[in-house]
Design a protein around this motif. Structure first.
Motif, PDB file in Angstrom:
ATOM      1  N   ALA A   1      12.728   0.023   0.664  1.00 45.18           N
ATOM      2  CA  ALA A   1      12.599  -0.428  -0.710  1.00 45.18           C
ATOM      3  C   ALA A   1      13.108   0.593  -1.848  1.00 45.18           C
ATOM      4  CB  ALA A   1      11.334  -1.077  -0.642  1.00 45.18           C
ATOM      5  N   GLY A   2      12.828   1.751  -1.796  1.00 42.36           N
ATOM      6  CA  GLY A   2      13.054   2.711  -2.330  1.00 42.36           C
ATOM      7  C   GLY A   2      12.072   2.744  -3.522  1.00 42.36           C
TER       8      GLY A   2
ATOM      9  N   LEU B   1      11.600   2.260  -6.956  1.00 44.98           N
ATOM     10  CA  LEU B   1      11.581   1.576  -7.995  1.00 44.98           C
ATOM     11  C   LEU B   1      11.547   0.165  -7.794  1.00 44.98           C
ATOM     12  CD1 LEU B   1      14.045   3.558 -10.405  1.00 44.98           C
ATOM     13  CD2 LEU B   1      11.656   4.021 -10.487  1.00 44.98           C
ATOM     14  N   PRO B   2      11.229  -0.924  -8.800  1.00 46.09           N
ATOM     15  CA  PRO B   2      11.218  -2.313  -8.546  1.00 46.09           C
ATOM     16  C   PRO B   2      12.804  -2.466  -8.124  1.00 46.09           C
ATOM     17  CG  PRO B   2       9.939  -1.483 -10.374  1.00 46.09           C
ATOM     18  CD  PRO B   2      10.582  -0.199 -10.070  1.00 46.09           C
ATOM     19  N   PRO B   3      13.190  -3.667  -7.557  1.00 43.87           N
ATOM     20  CA  PRO B   3      12.246  -4.890  -7.630  1.00 43.87           C
ATOM     21  C   PRO B   3      11.204  -5.036  -6.900  1.00 43.87           C
ATOM     22  CG  PRO B   3      14.078  -5.047  -6.180  1.00 43.87           C
ATOM     23  CD  PRO B   3      14.541  -3.782  -6.823  1.00 43.87           C
ATOM     24  N   ALA B   4      10.277  -5.920  -6.987  1.00 41.85           N
ATOM     25  CA  ALA B   4       8.987  -6.257  -6.020  1.00 41.85           C
ATOM     26  C   ALA B   4       9.290  -5.964  -4.834  1.00 41.85           C
ATOM     27  CB  ALA B   4       8.608  -7.506  -6.667  1.00 41.85           C
ATOM     28  N   ARG B   5       8.227  -5.422  -4.140  1.00 42.35           N
ATOM     29  CA  ARG B   5       8.271  -4.922  -3.012  1.00 42.35           C
ATOM     30  C   ARG B   5       7.140  -5.351  -2.100  1.00 42.35           C
ATOM     31  NH1 ARG B   5       8.181   1.414  -4.541  1.00 42.35           N
ATOM     32  NH2 ARG B   5       7.138   0.631  -6.289  1.00 42.35           N
ATOM     33  N   PRO B   6       7.552  -5.854  -0.817  1.00 42.04           N
ATOM     34  CA  PRO B   6       9.151  -6.511  -0.459  1.00 42.04           C
ATOM     35  C   PRO B   6       9.310  -7.522  -1.487  1.00 42.04           C
ATOM     36  CG  PRO B   6       7.445  -6.301   1.426  1.00 42.04           C
ATOM     37  CD  PRO B   6       6.574  -6.251  -0.040  1.00 42.04           C
ATOM     38  N   SER B   7      10.820  -7.650  -1.487  1.00 39.97           N
ATOM     39  CA  SER B   7      11.218  -8.639  -2.423  1.00 39.97           C
ATOM     40  C   SER B   7      11.354  -9.940  -1.843  1.00 39.97           C
ATOM     41  CB  SER B   7      12.697  -7.915  -2.632  1.00 39.97           C
ATOM     42  OG  SER B   7      13.564  -9.110  -3.318  1.00 39.97           O
ATOM     43  N   ALA B   8      10.749 -10.900  -2.428  1.00 36.73           N
ATOM     44  CA  ALA B   8      11.187 -12.311  -2.063  1.00 36.73           C
ATOM     45  C   ALA B   8      12.565 -12.937  -2.354  1.00 36.73           C
ATOM     46  CB  ALA B   8      10.196 -13.257  -2.991  1.00 36.73           C
ATOM     47  N   ASP B   9      13.034 -12.390  -3.450  1.00 38.56           N
ATOM     48  CA  ASP B   9      14.488 -12.674  -3.747  1.00 38.56           C
ATOM     49  C   ASP B   9      15.470 -12.068  -2.258  1.00 38.56           C
ATOM     50  OD1 ASP B   9      14.531 -14.036  -6.240  1.00 38.56           O
ATOM     51  OD2 ASP B   9      14.249 -11.978  -7.080  1.00 38.56           O
TER      52      ASP B   9
ATOM     53  N   LEU C   1       3.118  -5.488  -1.880  1.00 43.01           N
ATOM     54  CA  LEU C   1       2.238  -4.740  -1.441  1.00 43.01           C
ATOM     55  C   LEU C   1       2.263  -3.162  -1.939  1.00 43.01           C
ATOM     56  CD1 LEU C   1       2.638  -5.605   2.575  1.00 43.01           C
ATOM     57  CD2 LEU C   1       0.495  -6.118   1.056  1.00 43.01           C
ATOM     58  N   GLN C   2       1.300  -2.441  -1.966  1.00 43.39           N
ATOM     59  CA  GLN C   2       1.342  -1.084  -2.589  1.00 43.39           C
ATOM     60  C   GLN C   2       2.314  -0.452  -1.362  1.00 43.39           C
ATOM     61  OE1 GLN C   2       0.361   0.235  -5.157  1.00 43.39           O
ATOM     62  NE2 GLN C   2      -0.758  -1.060  -6.350  1.00 43.39           N
ATOM     63  N   PRO C   3       3.382   0.402  -1.876  1.00 45.04           N
ATOM     64  CA  PRO C   3       4.357   0.950  -0.995  1.00 45.04           C
ATOM     65  C   PRO C   3       3.805   2.115  -0.172  1.00 45.04           C
ATOM     66  CG  PRO C   3       5.109   1.444  -3.236  1.00 45.04           C
ATOM     67  CD  PRO C   3       3.875   0.283  -3.335  1.00 45.04           C
ATOM     68  N   ASP C   4       2.682   2.741  -0.691  1.00 44.46           N
ATOM     69  CA  ASP C   4       2.143   4.007  -0.292  1.00 44.46           C
ATOM     70  C   ASP C   4       0.910   3.704   0.500  1.00 44.46           C
ATOM     71  OD1 ASP C   4       0.874   3.339  -2.502  1.00 44.46           O
ATOM     72  OD2 ASP C   4       0.511   5.292  -3.278  1.00 44.46           O
TER      73      ASP C   4
ATOM     74  N   ALA D   1       6.134  -8.822   6.539  1.00 42.35           N
ATOM     75  CA  ALA D   1       6.948  -7.859   6.093  1.00 42.35           C
ATOM     76  C   ALA D   1       6.049  -6.541   5.895  1.00 42.35           C
ATOM     77  CB  ALA D   1       7.721  -8.049   4.768  1.00 42.35           C
ATOM     78  N   PRO D   2       6.322  -5.413   6.092  1.00 41.66           N
ATOM     79  CA  PRO D   2       5.442  -4.154   6.075  1.00 41.66           C
ATOM     80  C   PRO D   2       5.492  -3.753   4.705  1.00 41.66           C
ATOM     81  CG  PRO D   2       7.347  -3.649   7.277  1.00 41.66           C
ATOM     82  CD  PRO D   2       7.596  -5.059   7.006  1.00 41.66           C
ATOM     83  N   PRO D   3       4.856  -2.629   4.242  1.00 40.30           N
ATOM     84  CA  PRO D   3       4.693  -2.137   2.998  1.00 40.30           C
ATOM     85  C   PRO D   3       6.138  -1.064   2.804  1.00 40.30           C
ATOM     86  CG  PRO D   3       2.554  -1.760   3.753  1.00 40.30           C
ATOM     87  CD  PRO D   3       3.429  -2.437   4.852  1.00 40.30           C
ATOM     88  N   ALA D   4       6.802  -1.198   1.646  1.00 36.41           N
ATOM     89  CA  ALA D   4       7.575  -0.193   1.305  1.00 36.41           C
ATOM     90  C   ALA D   4       8.815  -0.730   2.057  1.00 36.41           C
ATOM     91  CB  ALA D   4       7.510   1.257   1.547  1.00 36.41           C
ATOM     92  N   ARG D   5       9.045  -1.739   2.524  1.00 32.28           N
ATOM     93  CA  ARG D   5      10.302  -2.332   3.315  1.00 32.28           C
ATOM     94  C   ARG D   5      10.821  -3.792   2.598  1.00 32.28           C
ATOM     95  NH1 ARG D   5      10.636   0.358   8.014  1.00 32.28           N
ATOM     96  NH2 ARG D   5      13.114   0.186   7.866  1.00 32.28           N
TER      97      ARG D   5
END
Length: 207
Positions: free
Chosen positions: A111-112, A114-122, A55-58, A92-96
């Motif tokens: 999430a910070g 920068l990548p990784p992808a957000r939210p992270s599947a890994d 998701l877009q974090p912002d 999962a919500p954006p940016a977390r």
């Protein structure tokens, strides 16, 4: 001094979670794929479900509300320290990043920028693997990129199961294709067949 290893008794289950947990991970095209998986599932499914879509974090997300209107399962946006409950889908919500903790709860971490992808599947899948073991089921749905490759390695290492959406039914085959490329995916399925496979996994791993 290091603490001595405590041996696990024969037959003892070392994993914290005692019911199945299904992780649905996706990116581009995910809304239709998630709808196709969740809509056919029975509301009384004796498994907890977790959803991570990039998701877009912002930007605020309406994903949980949209999915809640499309399935009989209970769906809500995850909050920190939420309890995993069978029959409930936590999104999962954006940016977390969404983590699974050892006491059948979830944790949310920033999430910070920068990548990784957000939210992270890994990150989700790695924590699910070590808390759920063979009861874990990772389902990699349509999406761009390669997120989930490391996570599914963790799931399989701990005895869990991995499914991936096939190319023909995926809007974007990056994530499923990368998962399949690890050779650790047990079944590659068309979108309409995934819900039935989830029910089968849950039946095989109850109690």
């Amino acid at each position: 001094m290091t603490a001595p290893d405590v041996p696990i008794a024969a037959g003892e289950d070392p994993y914290a979670l005692k019911f199945p947990v299904i992780a649905l991970v996706t990116s581009a095209g995910g809304l239709d794929a998630l709808t196709g998986v969740l809509a056919p599932l029975p509301p009384e499914l004796p498994a907890a479900l977790l959803v991570v879509q990039h998701l877009q974090p912002d930007r605020p997300s309406e994903l949980a509300g949209i999915l809640a209107a499309r399935t009989g399962l209970t769906v809500r946006a995850a909050v920190n320290d939420d309890r995993l409950i069978p029959g409930t889908v936590l999104v999962a919500p954006p940016a977390r990043h969404l983590l699974v903790t050892s006491d059948a709860r979830v944790g949310l971490i920033d999430a910070g920028a920068l990548p990784p992808a957000r939210p992270s599947a890994d990150l989700l899948l790695a924590t699910l693997a070590v808390t759920c073991g063979p009861r874990a089921l990772a389902v990699v749905l349509t999406g761009k990129g390669t997120d989930a490759q490391a996570g599914i390695r963790a799931v399989v290492h701990c005895g869990g199961t991995v499914l991936a959406q096939d190319e023909a039914s995926s809007q974007h085959f990056g994530m499923p294709g990368a998962a399949i490329g690890t050779t650790l995916v047990q079944n590659v399925l068309a979108l309409p067949d995934i819900a039935e496979a989830i029910v089968g996994h849950v039946r095989a791993h109850q109690g």
